[in-house]
Write an enzyme that holds these catalytic residues in place. Sequence first.
Site, PDB file in Angstrom:
ATOM      1  N   MET A  26      17.812  34.985  -0.158  1.00  8.24           N
ATOM      2  CA  MET A  26      16.456  33.928  -0.765  1.00  8.24           C
ATOM      3  C   MET A  26      16.553  32.616  -0.227  1.00  8.24           C
ATOM      4  SD  MET A  26      14.616  35.784  -4.041  1.00  8.24           S
ATOM      5  CE  MET A  26      16.477  36.180  -4.708  1.00  8.24           C
ATOM      6  N   ALA A  27      15.676  31.803   0.545  1.00  7.35           N
ATOM      7  CA  ALA A  27      16.204  30.193   0.692  1.00  7.35           C
ATOM      8  C   ALA A  27      15.909  29.946  -0.580  1.00  7.35           C
ATOM      9  CB  ALA A  27      15.072  29.943   2.152  1.00  7.35           C
ATOM     10  N   GLN A  81      23.277  35.024   6.499  1.00  7.62           N
ATOM     11  CA  GLN A  81      22.179  35.088   7.119  1.00  7.62           C
ATOM     12  C   GLN A  81      21.336  34.133   7.758  1.00  7.62           C
ATOM     13  OE1 GLN A  81      17.497  35.225   5.887  1.00  7.62           O
ATOM     14  NE2 GLN A  81      17.465  37.555   6.075  1.00  7.62           N
ATOM     15  N   CYS A 112      10.708  37.301   8.011  1.00  7.76           N
ATOM     16  CA  CYS A 112      10.066  35.951   8.075  1.00  7.76           C
ATOM     17  C   CYS A 112       8.247  35.959   7.803  1.00  7.76           C
ATOM     18  CB  CYS A 112      10.327  34.763   8.161  1.00  7.76           C
ATOM     19  SG  CYS A 112       8.967  33.481   7.586  1.00  7.76           S
ATOM     20  N   ASN A 214      15.006  48.240   0.490  1.00 10.89           N
ATOM     21  CA  ASN A 214      14.505  46.355  -0.475  1.00 10.89           C
ATOM     22  C   ASN A 214      13.740  46.653  -0.708  1.00 10.89           C
ATOM     23  OD1 ASN A 214      13.404  43.328   0.616  1.00 10.89           O
ATOM     24  ND2 ASN A 214      14.881  43.483  -1.453  1.00 10.89           N
ATOM     25  N   ASP A 216      11.106  45.144  -4.824  1.00 12.15           N
ATOM     26  CA  ASP A 216      10.412  45.354  -6.348  1.00 12.15           C
ATOM     27  C   ASP A 216      11.324  46.388  -6.871  1.00 12.15           C
ATOM     28  OD1 ASP A 216       8.038  44.469  -4.980  1.00 12.15           O
ATOM     29  OD2 ASP A 216       6.723  46.453  -5.120  1.00 12.15           O
ATOM     30  N   ARG A 239      13.787  39.183  -5.800  1.00 15.73           N
ATOM     31  CA  ARG A 239      13.209  38.466  -7.074  1.00 15.73           C
ATOM     32  C   ARG A 239      13.564  38.891  -7.970  1.00 15.73           C
ATOM     33  NH1 ARG A 239       7.458  40.014  -5.370  1.00 15.73           N
ATOM     34  NH2 ARG A 239       8.204  42.245  -4.411  1.00 15.73           N
TER      35      ARG A 239
HETATM   36  C1  LIG Z   1      12.316  32.548  -2.795  1.00 16.46           C
HETATM   37  C2  LIG Z   1      12.723  33.872  -1.585  1.00 16.46           C
HETATM   38  C3  LIG Z   1      13.065  33.180  -0.416  1.00 16.46           C
HETATM   39  C4  LIG Z   1      13.432  34.423   0.331  1.00 16.46           C
HETATM   40  N1  LIG Z   1      14.276  34.324   1.795  1.00 16.46           N
HETATM   41  C5  LIG Z   1      14.698  34.692   2.898  1.00 16.46           C
HETATM   42  C6  LIG Z   1      15.291  34.584   3.599  1.00 16.46           C
HETATM   43  O1  LIG Z   1      15.925  33.611   3.697  1.00 16.46           O
HETATM   44  N2  LIG Z   1      15.629  35.701   4.265  1.00 16.46           N
HETATM   45  C7  LIG Z   1      15.014  37.051   4.873  1.00 16.46           C
HETATM   46  O2  LIG Z   1      15.322  37.909   4.810  1.00 16.46           O
HETATM   47  N3  LIG Z   1      14.182  37.324   3.368  1.00 16.46           N
HETATM   48  C8  LIG Z   1      13.992  36.038   2.427  1.00 16.46           C
HETATM   49  N4  LIG Z   1      13.283  36.273   1.392  1.00 16.46           N
HETATM   50  C9  LIG Z   1      13.083  37.601   1.090  1.00 16.46           C
HETATM   51  C10 LIG Z   1      14.110  38.576   0.092  1.00 16.46           C
HETATM   52  O3  LIG Z   1      15.056  38.687   0.541  1.00 16.46           O
HETATM   53  C11 LIG Z   1      13.551  40.064  -0.579  1.00 16.46           C
HETATM   54  O4  LIG Z   1      13.389  40.967   1.349  1.00 16.46           O
HETATM   55  C12 LIG Z   1      12.372  40.113  -0.730  1.00 16.46           C
HETATM   56  O5  LIG Z   1      11.542  39.282  -1.677  1.00 16.46           O
HETATM   57  C13 LIG Z   1      11.811  41.382  -1.343  1.00 16.46           C
HETATM   58  O6  LIG Z   1      13.023  41.571  -2.316  1.00 16.46           O
HETATM   59  P1  LIG Z   1      12.529  42.229  -3.406  1.00 16.46           P
HETATM   60  O7  LIG Z   1      11.472  43.217  -4.284  1.00 16.46           O
HETATM   61  O8  LIG Z   1      13.911  42.386  -4.211  1.00 16.46           O
HETATM   62  O9  LIG Z   1      12.314  40.172  -4.238  1.00 16.46           O
HETATM   63  C14 LIG Z   1      12.792  35.380   0.414  1.00 16.46           C
HETATM   64  C15 LIG Z   1      12.021  35.985  -1.142  1.00 16.46           C
HETATM   65  C16 LIG Z   1      12.232  35.317  -1.504  1.00 16.46           C
HETATM   66  C17 LIG Z   1      11.006  35.558  -2.835  1.00 16.46           C
END
Ligand SMILES: Cc1cc2nc3c(=O)[nH]c(=O)nc-3n(C[C@H](O)[C@H](O)[C@H](O)COP(=O)(O)O)c2cc1C
Length: 382
Positions: A26-27, A81, A112, A214, A216, A239
């Site tokens: 997560m960036a 990554q 993205c 991945n 939720d 998240r």
């Molecule tokens: C703040 C934020 C930054 C993210 N940055 C990246 C990233 O740099 N690379 C990536 O592959 N996914 C990124 N994602 C997506 C997450 O890795 C993930 O795929 C997405 O949040 C869904 O998973 P979750 O439901 O567990 O949050 C980001 C998500 C969030 C909320």
Amino acid sequence: MTADAAAPALRIGPHTVWPPVVLAPMAGITNAPFRTLCREFSGGKGLFVSEMITTRALVERNDKTMHLIRFDGSEKPRSIQLYGVDPVTVGKAVRMIVDEDLADHIDLNFGCPVPKVTRRGGGSALPYKRNLLRSILREAVGNAGDLPVTIKMRKGIDDDHTTYLDAGRIAVEEGVTAVALHGRTAAQHYGGTADWEAIARLKEHVPEIPVLGNGDIWSAADAVRMMRETGCDGVVVGRGCLGRPWLFGDLVAAFEGGGAPAAPSLREVAAVMRRHAELLGEWLGDEERGVIDFRKHVAWYTKGFSVGSEMRRKLAMTSSLAELDAHLADLDLDQEWPDGAEGPRGRTAGSKRVVLPDGWLEDPYDCSVVVGADAELDTSGG
Ligand SMILES: Cc1cc2nc3c(=O)[nH]c(=O)nc-3n(C[C@H](O)[C@H](O)[C@H](O)COP(=O)(O)O)c2cc1C
């Protein structure tokens, strides 16, 4: 998944990951301090991926990027990554990582959904161009030596233009070690619910390599359920960990069959907040910058607790550890973990029109496609 129904460990090339749980890149979040916190709660178990690094910035040795790729000495394996749109630059970045021993595992981001990235054909728009995806993977794997290369993607652009099954097959053909699927299209952004059936479908489609699910996972029970329902080999948690790094401890307990750790009181949460801010300051080499960077985490840590809007505002304006300590001490720290802290957190904004380059959808196999380097400019991730 209790010990009696244990999942096998996840294999990422030479690395064995147990439990099969990965911190999602997560960036702006999964920097070394946050990974350290999560790892402390997991007892070092699991895999923790860096923030996304753009390949151009890496090969150009951009100062900020060179700082971002630093790992704590205790991180093993080191997972980076990368995000890139140009096969040659991706190859160079991977070669640099290998030659300079910068990581032990490389994950490539194709997820993205941000308009300024997809408008130029980058991010989750890119896998639509099958041959470009293939070229990028070939350069990455071809330059990676013994390092495993994995990919992370969304289902596709929208429901009429899904790409994940083709991308999974191309990944297998190009020697990618594992694939992670966020069960949403770019059009969905973070809205609705993730499609776990798509994860099951991908698992059936590419039985040769591990598939990570991945989307939720808000609790350890969700992670276990995703593995059961989809047959995936591991889970990626994003998240759900925001303001909640101890979720990694819960995940270990769920997979190992131990009792779930007690949910923290606000006093315990406050101690983690303090430590997180302190680690950020050490990492940035400046206490004030660390505390300012920590501000974005405050709402996640305090979600569901009775804190009051005035105090939340004060906490989110803090500039020093002393100020943070004073505000935290003013909280009603005896509060138990509230129900309101469960469930979704972080980005939840829903459907957006996916902006694409003109004619992008006309030919998925168009070999002449070149994605502008400015498709790497956004750093907000996935
Ligand atoms: C703040 C934020 C930054 C993210 N940055 C990246 C990233 O740099 N690379 C990536 O592959 N996914 C990124 N994602 C997506 C997450 O890795 C993930 O795929 C997405 O949040 C869904 O998973 P979750 O439901 O567990 O949050 C980001 C998500 C969030 C909320």
